[in-house]
Design a protein around this motif. Structure first.
Motif, PDB file in Angstrom:
ATOM      1  N   VAL A  39      55.654 -30.364 -58.332  1.00 29.77           N
ATOM      2  CA  VAL A  39      54.725 -29.606 -56.903  1.00 29.77           C
ATOM      3  C   VAL A  39      53.021 -30.185 -57.780  1.00 29.77           C
ATOM      4  N   LEU A  40      53.144 -29.879 -58.835  1.00 30.20           N
ATOM      5  CA  LEU A  40      51.319 -30.534 -59.020  1.00 30.20           C
ATOM      6  C   LEU A  40      51.047 -31.800 -58.893  1.00 30.20           C
ATOM      7  N   VAL A  41      52.189 -32.507 -58.978  1.00 33.82           N
ATOM      8  CA  VAL A  41      51.664 -33.699 -59.131  1.00 33.82           C
ATOM      9  C   VAL A  41      51.880 -33.965 -58.193  1.00 33.82           C
ATOM     10  N   LEU A  42      52.077 -34.056 -57.374  1.00 39.82           N
ATOM     11  CA  LEU A  42      52.689 -34.487 -55.882  1.00 39.82           C
ATOM     12  C   LEU A  42      51.111 -34.292 -54.598  1.00 39.82           C
ATOM     13  N   ARG A  43      51.024 -32.821 -55.721  1.00 42.41           N
ATOM     14  CA  ARG A  43      50.006 -32.405 -54.434  1.00 42.41           C
ATOM     15  C   ARG A  43      48.135 -33.106 -55.379  1.00 42.41           C
ATOM     16  N   SER A  44      48.381 -33.790 -56.510  1.00 41.61           N
ATOM     17  CA  SER A  44      47.561 -34.402 -56.994  1.00 41.61           C
ATOM     18  C   SER A  44      47.097 -35.751 -56.426  1.00 41.61           C
ATOM     19  N   LYS A  45      47.686 -36.537 -56.111  1.00 44.36           N
ATOM     20  CA  LYS A  45      48.471 -37.521 -56.261  1.00 44.36           C
ATOM     21  C   LYS A  45      47.913 -37.033 -54.154  1.00 44.36           C
ATOM     22  N   VAL A  46      48.138 -36.971 -53.313  1.00 44.82           N
ATOM     23  CA  VAL A  46      47.497 -36.800 -51.801  1.00 44.82           C
ATOM     24  C   VAL A  46      46.109 -36.060 -52.334  1.00 44.82           C
ATOM     25  N   LEU A  47      45.910 -35.039 -52.769  1.00 42.95           N
ATOM     26  CA  LEU A  47      43.848 -34.831 -53.531  1.00 42.95           C
ATOM     27  C   LEU A  47      43.724 -36.112 -52.991  1.00 42.95           C
ATOM     28  N   GLY A  48      44.052 -37.173 -54.254  1.00 40.01           N
ATOM     29  CA  GLY A  48      43.515 -37.959 -54.877  1.00 40.01           C
ATOM     30  C   GLY A  48      43.275 -38.918 -53.662  1.00 40.01           C
ATOM     31  N   TYR A  49      43.990 -39.270 -53.086  1.00 43.21           N
ATOM     32  CA  TYR A  49      44.218 -40.220 -51.350  1.00 43.21           C
ATOM     33  C   TYR A  49      42.981 -39.973 -50.648  1.00 43.21           C
ATOM     34  N   ARG A  50      43.200 -38.088 -50.719  1.00 42.65           N
ATOM     35  CA  ARG A  50      42.059 -37.885 -49.704  1.00 42.65           C
ATOM     36  C   ARG A  50      40.835 -37.966 -50.264  1.00 42.65           C
ATOM     37  N   ARG A  51      40.171 -38.217 -51.979  1.00 42.80           N
ATOM     38  CA  ARG A  51      39.013 -38.455 -52.307  1.00 42.80           C
ATOM     39  C   ARG A  51      38.403 -39.426 -52.063  1.00 42.80           C
ATOM     40  N   ALA A  52      39.554 -40.740 -52.284  1.00 46.82           N
ATOM     41  CA  ALA A  52      39.298 -41.772 -52.270  1.00 46.82           C
ATOM     42  C   ALA A  52      38.359 -42.734 -51.031  1.00 46.82           C
ATOM     43  N   ALA A  53      39.294 -42.202 -49.822  1.00 43.56           N
ATOM     44  CA  ALA A  53      39.017 -42.160 -48.232  1.00 43.56           C
ATOM     45  C   ALA A  53      38.082 -41.503 -48.189  1.00 43.56           C
ATOM     46  N   ALA A  54      37.466 -40.473 -48.363  1.00 40.76           N
ATOM     47  CA  ALA A  54      36.404 -39.881 -48.722  1.00 40.76           C
ATOM     48  C   ALA A  54      35.225 -40.335 -49.083  1.00 40.76           C
ATOM     49  N   LEU A  55      35.417 -41.058 -50.283  1.00 38.98           N
ATOM     50  CA  LEU A  55      34.366 -41.822 -50.880  1.00 38.98           C
ATOM     51  C   LEU A  55      34.426 -44.059 -50.176  1.00 38.98           C
ATOM     52  N   ARG A  56      34.863 -43.980 -50.064  1.00 38.93           N
ATOM     53  CA  ARG A  56      34.830 -45.375 -48.416  1.00 38.93           C
ATOM     54  C   ARG A  56      34.217 -44.631 -47.613  1.00 38.93           C
ATOM     55  N   ALA A  57      34.249 -43.569 -46.817  1.00 36.89           N
ATOM     56  CA  ALA A  57      33.518 -42.750 -46.049  1.00 36.89           C
ATOM     57  C   ALA A  57      31.750 -42.219 -46.401  1.00 36.89           C
ATOM     58  N   VAL A  58      31.633 -42.097 -47.734  1.00 37.26           N
ATOM     59  CA  VAL A  58      30.396 -42.311 -48.193  1.00 37.26           C
ATOM     60  C   VAL A  58      29.530 -43.253 -47.941  1.00 37.26           C
ATOM     61  N   TRP A  59      30.525 -45.188 -48.868  1.00 35.80           N
ATOM     62  CA  TRP A  59      30.477 -45.756 -49.436  1.00 35.80           C
ATOM     63  C   TRP A  59      29.378 -46.222 -47.530  1.00 35.80           C
ATOM     64  N   TYR A  60      30.688 -46.185 -46.207  1.00 37.29           N
ATOM     65  CA  TYR A  60      30.173 -46.499 -45.258  1.00 37.29           C
ATOM     66  C   TYR A  60      29.433 -45.832 -44.824  1.00 37.29           C
ATOM     67  N   TYR A  61      29.122 -44.828 -44.717  1.00 34.90           N
ATOM     68  CA  TYR A  61      27.413 -44.023 -44.085  1.00 34.90           C
ATOM     69  C   TYR A  61      26.534 -44.855 -44.889  1.00 34.90           C
ATOM     70  N   ARG A  62      26.431 -44.557 -46.485  1.00 38.64           N
ATOM     71  CA  ARG A  62      25.041 -45.176 -47.420  1.00 38.64           C
ATOM     72  C   ARG A  62      25.127 -47.126 -46.720  1.00 38.64           C
ATOM     73  N   HIS A  63      25.619 -47.779 -46.005  1.00 38.96           N
ATOM     74  CA  HIS A  63      25.924 -48.345 -46.367  1.00 38.96           C
ATOM     75  C   HIS A  63      25.300 -48.778 -44.431  1.00 38.96           C
ATOM     76  N   GLY A  64      25.456 -47.842 -43.807  1.00 42.84           N
ATOM     77  CA  GLY A  64      24.651 -47.444 -42.882  1.00 42.84           C
ATOM     78  C   GLY A  64      23.172 -48.193 -42.572  1.00 42.84           C
ATOM     79  N   LEU A  65      23.623 -46.546 -43.412  1.00 43.24           N
ATOM     80  CA  LEU A  65      22.099 -46.325 -43.188  1.00 43.24           C
ATOM     81  C   LEU A  65      20.448 -47.145 -44.304  1.00 43.24           C
ATOM     82  N   ASP A  66      21.905 -48.276 -44.819  1.00 43.31           N
ATOM     83  CA  ASP A  66      20.845 -49.540 -45.591  1.00 43.31           C
ATOM     84  C   ASP A  66      20.582 -51.048 -44.100  1.00 43.31           C
TER      85      ASP A  66
END
Length: 580
Positions: free
Chosen positions: A73-100
């Motif tokens: 259960v903990l491994v699966l939960r960690s994977k789900v959170l990892g996917y969400r974290r990767a999406a959040a980091l891509r959004a960070v890049w998206y808005y940083r690039h937008g500001l640039d």
């Protein structure tokens, strides 16, 4: 027209969302760290319990299960959170690039569209449509090859007035949908190159193989029989005869099907990595509530067979993953025994017969959504740029107030008014080098391209009719082709003259026309070309250093002279870049 609430300040919106997405990524980082610590604690506790149970003699397999379940259960939960974290980091890049981009720091970032460039096109190279620092690089937010191709096509060819107005309405509908554009930017993982599933269009349109139904049934039955025979031989003692019989029958049935099976699976497996992105875009396109007629029509075109296209793409993705499973060394023996390649080929063939002819329609809808979304992002980031008024087809007309170049930072460019059409069909632009003549021509051309693609323009106001552009600002010689610059320019001018015989009318932009020859020939040739173009109904601008050519305007009907001035200040040339 827009259904989304307006967002007046793109810089504030991007900044707020950047802060929120960065905070989300940090929160998920902390959560993943806590789960990692908890997994270690559970693991150590399981070891302690196992040792105690072994020492006391109370060990049971249930103890192992009790430890394995929470760890899983903990491994699966960690994977789900990892996917969400990767999406959040891509959004960070998206808005940083937008500001640039808002800060003018976008050059060198994003696709260049070089594959769409052609040296023979009448204006693409002259107006910096493709390449580093190009209009395409500034505008494109497409993540699929099809979306890039549609956007490039819009920049390379003018649309009719009706089509432009439809696109403007769709761009206005998408402009303030930040959630949608963020979704399209971050969904599907990190894609370093544009996802290309266009080979699936041809694959989906191929006629059915026409194999008899019994072959499919035979492959399934023989696959299960072979698996049972091998398991029986290994564990039950049924002997090798069933294995031999199954193998012989399998060879007779499957051998003719192997080449066909590989051809069926190859395009799908090659596109497998890009199918999740396609499915995610389709899913959002199915669910979004649009106002514009064009976007609503895109949604309507997706309906097929009562099953959502996104669900069909997910089914194809699953089949592609199962088909590629034979490459796993652990699964390979099972794949051989169960005739896996041919079995999966039949399943892929069944999908293709049902949904394959619709793939082209799905990709066209996604590509157009991405092209419109690219223009919408550009419109959002330039709220002061208006949509132009595109007049019905008729005599050529280009009337701009406060015109500037869309790729020049707003704080540095100088706006000018430009009007050619009904009364003045030709503007002869003179002035010294670096005074702003070529930039003016590129400003006219780039804004005409944006206007007739459906985008806002860098002007206070602009009205124009659909026009075909022709330019000679970046014509180059070619040592490889044995072509001089003068010959290349003559060839381009001839092509513009031929284009002027068709529709829509031509808007020509000639920089230092025939500068590669002597003054006398230049005057005669340039005056003859300009007279021919005006008589064919074209309008345009021509720059020159040759004052004799400016005098030719008195002999050309509907022509006028304008110029850029320079001054000497403190021993240096100073330009105000204002047309007079």
């Amino acid at each position: 027209m827009t259904c989304a609430p307006p967002v007046p300040d793109p810089h504030a919106a991007y900044t707020d969302r950047l802060v929120a997405r960065r905070a989300e990524a940090n929160r998920l980082d902390a959560a993943i760290d806590r789960i990692g610590q908890l997994r270690l604690a559970v693991f150590l506790a399981a070891i302690g319990v196992a040792v105690a149970a072994w020492v006391t003699g109370a060990y049971s397999a249930w103890w192992a299960l009790a430890a394995a379940v929470p760890l899983l259960v903990l491994v699966l939960r960690s994977k789900v959170l990892g996917y969400r974290r990767a999406a959040a980091l891509r959004a960070v890049w998206y808005y940083r690039h937008g500001l640039d981009r808002l800060a003018g720091k976008w050059v060198g970032r994003g696709p260049t569209g070089d594959r769409f460039a052609s040296p023979d096109h009448l204006y693409a190279a002259d107006l910096d449509l493709f390449g580093d620092g190009s209009l395409f690089q500034r505008v494109s937010a497409a993540r699929t090859a099809g979306g890039e191709a549609v956007l490039a096509g819009w920049l390379l060819a003018p649309a009719s007035a009706d089509v432009v107005r439809d696109r403007q309405e769709a761009v206005a509908d998408l402009r303030d949908r930040l959630d949608l554009r963020e979704y399209l930017a971050v969904i599907g993982g990190t894609v370093t190159e544009a996802a290309d599933v266009t080979p699936l269009v041809e694959w989906g349109q191929m006629p059915p193989a026409g194999w008899a139904r019994w072959r499919h049934v035979a492959v399934v039955v023989l696959g299960w029989f072979n698996l049972a025979a091998v398991l029986g031989w290994l564990f039950v003692g049924t002997g090798a005869l069933p294995v031999f019989i199954g193998g012989l029958l399998s060879a007779l049935v499957v051998w003719p099907l192997v080449p066909w099976a590989r051809e069926v699976a190859r395009p799908v497996e090659e596109a497998a990595n890009d199918l999740p992105l396609l499915g995610a875009i389709l899913a959002r396109l199915e669910q979004e509530h649009f106002c514009s007629a064009r976007l609503t029509a895109l949604q309507s075109s997706l309906t097929a067979g009562g099953l959502a296209p996104s669900a069909q793409v997910r089914a194809l993705r699953d089949l592609a993953e199962w088909s590629a499973a034979r490459r796993n060394p652990m699964f390979l023996p099972v794949a051989i025994v169960m005739l896996w390649d041919v079995w999966m080929a039949f399943r892929l063939e069944s999908w293709r017969v049902r949904s394959g002819p619709l793939v082209g329609r799905w990709l066209a809808s996604v590509a157009e959504l991405e092209a419109l979304g690219s223009l919408a992002g550009y419109a959002f980031e330039n709220p002061d740029d208006p949509f132009p008024e595109v007049l019905p087809d008729g005599p050529p007309h280009f009337n701009a107030k406060g015109l500037g170049h869309p790729l020049v930072p707003a704080e540095t460019f100088v706006r000018n008014d430009v009007c050619v059409g009904r009364d003045v069909r030709l503007l002869m632009v003179s002035g010294s080098n670096m005074s702003g003549k070529s930039t003016l021509l590129r400003s006219v051309g780039a804004n005409a391209v944006l206007a007739l693609a459906g985008a806002p323009v860098r002007a206070t106001s602009l009205s124009l009719t659909p026009v075909a552009l022709g330019a000679t600002m970046r014509v180059q010689d070619s040592l490889r082709d044995g072509r001089s610059r003068f010959y290349a320019e003559v060839t381009r001018v001839r092509a513009v003259l031929e284009r002027a015989k068709g529709t829509p009318p031509v808007l020509f932009l000639f920089d230092e026309l025939f500068a590669g020859t002597n003054s006398s020939d230049r005057l005669v040739g340039a005056e003859g070309v300009l007279r021919a173009l005006v008589e064919l109904g074209a309008v345009g601008l021509v720059t020159t250093h040759d004052l004799a050519l400016t005098e030719a305007t008195t002999r050309l009907g509907g022509a006028a002279n304008v110029h850029f001035a320079d001054q000497l200040a403190n021993g240096e040339m100073v330009f105000d870049y204002t047309m007079r």
